[in-house]
Enzyme design. Structure first.
Site, PDB file in Angstrom:
ATOM      1  N   GLU A  55      34.081  40.013  53.046  1.00  0.00           N
ATOM      2  CA  GLU A  55      33.848  41.447  52.897  1.00  0.00           C
ATOM      3  C   GLU A  55      33.088  42.061  54.077  1.00  0.00           C
ATOM      4  O   GLU A  55      32.129  42.808  53.894  1.00  0.00           O
ATOM      5  CB  GLU A  55      33.122  41.734  51.571  1.00  0.00           C
ATOM      6  CG  GLU A  55      33.920  41.225  50.374  1.00  0.00           C
ATOM      7  CD  GLU A  55      33.265  41.519  49.027  1.00  0.00           C
ATOM      8  OE1 GLU A  55      32.145  42.064  49.000  1.00  0.00           O
ATOM      9  OE2 GLU A  55      33.893  41.198  48.001  1.00  0.00           O
ATOM     10  N   GLU A 109      41.302  35.498  44.921  1.00  0.00           N
ATOM     11  CA  GLU A 109      40.497  35.820  43.731  1.00  0.00           C
ATOM     12  C   GLU A 109      41.314  36.621  42.716  1.00  0.00           C
ATOM     13  O   GLU A 109      40.863  37.639  42.193  1.00  0.00           O
ATOM     14  CB  GLU A 109      39.240  36.616  44.145  1.00  0.00           C
ATOM     15  CG  GLU A 109      38.426  35.928  45.222  1.00  0.00           C
ATOM     16  CD  GLU A 109      37.118  36.641  45.571  1.00  0.00           C
ATOM     17  OE1 GLU A 109      36.711  37.558  44.839  1.00  0.00           O
ATOM     18  OE2 GLU A 109      36.518  36.266  46.593  1.00  0.00           O
TER      19      GLU A 109
HETATM   20  C1  XIL Z   1      31.354  37.356  41.723  1.00  0.00           C
HETATM   21  C2  XIL Z   1      31.148  36.323  40.634  1.00  0.00           C
HETATM   22  O1  XIL Z   1      32.360  36.081  39.968  1.00  0.00           O
HETATM   23  C3  XIL Z   1      30.108  36.801  39.676  1.00  0.00           C
HETATM   24  O2  XIL Z   1      29.859  35.817  38.705  1.00  0.00           O
HETATM   25  C4  XIL Z   1      28.828  37.160  40.438  1.00  0.00           C
HETATM   26  O3  XIL Z   1      27.916  37.728  39.544  1.00  0.00           O
HETATM   27  C5  XIL Z   1      29.109  38.142  41.536  1.00  0.00           C
HETATM   28  O4  XIL Z   1      30.126  37.633  42.364  1.00  0.00           O
HETATM   29  N1  XIL Z   1      34.329  39.194  45.391  1.00  0.00           N
HETATM   30  C6  XIL Z   1      33.850  37.968  45.790  1.00  0.00           C
HETATM   31  C7  XIL Z   1      33.219  37.073  44.812  1.00  0.00           C
HETATM   32  O5  XIL Z   1      34.078  37.565  46.946  1.00  0.00           O
HETATM   33  O6  XIL Z   1      32.227  36.272  45.385  1.00  0.00           O
HETATM   34  C8  XIL Z   1      32.653  37.834  43.634  1.00  0.00           C
HETATM   35  O7  XIL Z   1      32.236  36.882  42.667  1.00  0.00           O
HETATM   36  C9  XIL Z   1      33.690  38.769  43.064  1.00  0.00           C
HETATM   37  C10 XIL Z   1      34.125  39.770  44.092  1.00  0.00           C
END
Ligand code: XIL
Length: 360
Positions: free
Chosen positions: A157, A263
């Site tokens: 990000e 994701e």
């Molecule tokens: C999220 C996790 O799933 C949560 O449990 C945590 O509280 C916050 O992070 N993009 C990403 C991930 O790259 O690392 C994030 O994961 C979700 C959004």
């Protein structure tokens, strides 16, 4: 007497055929997503939960060839305080992945939201220190798991939520955009075999953001920065048009990098990425909605297979794979149904839609 014996042996043969039929049907049913896929299929996990939850573990073994830690491998988990690394959970993930022959994906080395407070405080005061810390942290971490973590999200990000500009994080503000190139170089020095990804969200829907990232990739490649992969998070929403996703994925693939849908989940409701928090459009889910979600999952798998050349297919990872555990609900304060298994850990139409998209 002879007739009875004949009838008996016929019956035996028929029973045997029936038995074999049942067994093969059973093993057919037991096949998971990985058996339908020509590229790795993964799930995001929290290691302490997996080790205590045999139902979750069974889903992993049945379906996945790859795992990613939801949070256990972020900077705040590994370097929670100055001078002390905390390796126990990452060690446990490595052991779990090796025991069970799963690829382990490292998420993530540098991420504004993963930066612990103490790094933020110290780094704000001292850029030189921050630059040194970036190097030491990455080399210690990637070096420790050399050959055991197959690939890393080196930077996560790094672009603004919307549009095509670099995100003005601590790392960017103190070290300039060079922090990205340097992070890749340090990781490569520590493990030359590992695949190294840049990972971000909304690239499938925000063309300006995608263009910004593609430009950065071109620049990194021109400078011989060892980037080998592009991760697109794919936190999708039901109303993101398939045609836009397809077009964007085609552009990503044109970089020649390995492409990771890193994701994947698909929500019905909506949330404001800039603010956080969700807007509850649907209070319950209907069979019709679940069927539409199945079609969307099918389309995502198809787009991946059709737009990403085989040699660039790093895989598709689900970000949480049960509606019981999905991060969406607590994180955006929503009630949604974004994954492939329901709250009782039964496969949803989405599961079968995705499976269809993998193989047809
Ligand atoms: C999220 C996790 O799933 C949560 O449990 C945590 O509280 C916050 O992070 N993009 C990403 C991930 O790259 O690392 C994030 O994961 C979700 C959004």
């Amino acid at each position: 007497m002879q007739k009875t014996a004949e009838a008996y042996s016929k019956l035996m043969i028929l029973s045997l055929i029936f038995f074999i039929g049942c067994v093969s049907e059973q093993s057919e049913e037991k096949k998971g997503l990985k058996d339908f896929s020509s590229f790795p299929i993964g799930g995001a996990v929290e290691i302490r939960q997996v080790l205590q939850d045999t139902a979750l573990e069974a889903i992993i073994f049945e379906n996945f060839t790859s795992i990613t830690a939801t949070s256990d491998m972020k900077m705040y988990a590994i370097a929670p305080e100055e001078g002390n690394y905390k390796w126990d959970r990452a060690d446990s993930l490595v052991a779990f992945s090796q025991r069970n022959d799963l690829r382990l994906f490292g998420h993530t080395l540098v991420w504004h939201s993963g930066t612990p407070r103490w790094v933020f405080q110290k780094g704000t005061e001292d850029s030189l220190w921050l630059g040194d810390f970036l190097k030491t942290y990455i080399q210690d971490y990637v070096g420790r798991y050399k050959g055991k973590v197959a690939a890393w999200d080196v930077v996560n990000e790094g672009f603004d939520t919307q549009g095509g500009e670099y995100r003005k994080t601590l790392w960017y503000n103190k070290l300039g955009k060079e922090y990205i190139a340097n992070a890749f170089r340090y990781a490569h020095e520590a493990d030359p075999e590992a695949d190294l990804f840049y990972n971000d969200f909304n690239l499938e829907r925000d063309t300006a953001k995608l263009n910004g990232v593609l430009k950065m990739i071109e620049e990194l490649k021109a400078d011989d920065v060892p980037i080998t992969g592009l991760g697109v998070q794919m936190h999708l929403r039901m109303d993101i048009p398939d045609s836009l996703i397809r077009e964007s994925v085609r552009k990503m693939a044109a970089t020649g990098l390995k492409i990771h849908f890193s994701e994947l989940d698909i929500i019905f409701n909506t949330h404001d990425d800039t603010r956080g928090g969700g807007e509850q459009l649907y209070s319950s889910v209907t069979p019709k909605m679940l069927e539409q979600q199945a079609q969307k999952y099918e389309m995502v798998a198809k787009i991946y297979r059709e737009e990403v050349p085989v040699s660039q297919q790093f895989g598709i990872t689900f970000w949480d794979f049960t509606d019981r555990d999905t991060w969406i609900n607590p994180f955006f304060d929503l009630k949604d149904w974004p994954t492939i298994y329901d709250e009782k850990l039964e496969p949803k139409p989405a599961y079968f839609g995705f499976r269809k998209g993998l193989s047809e």
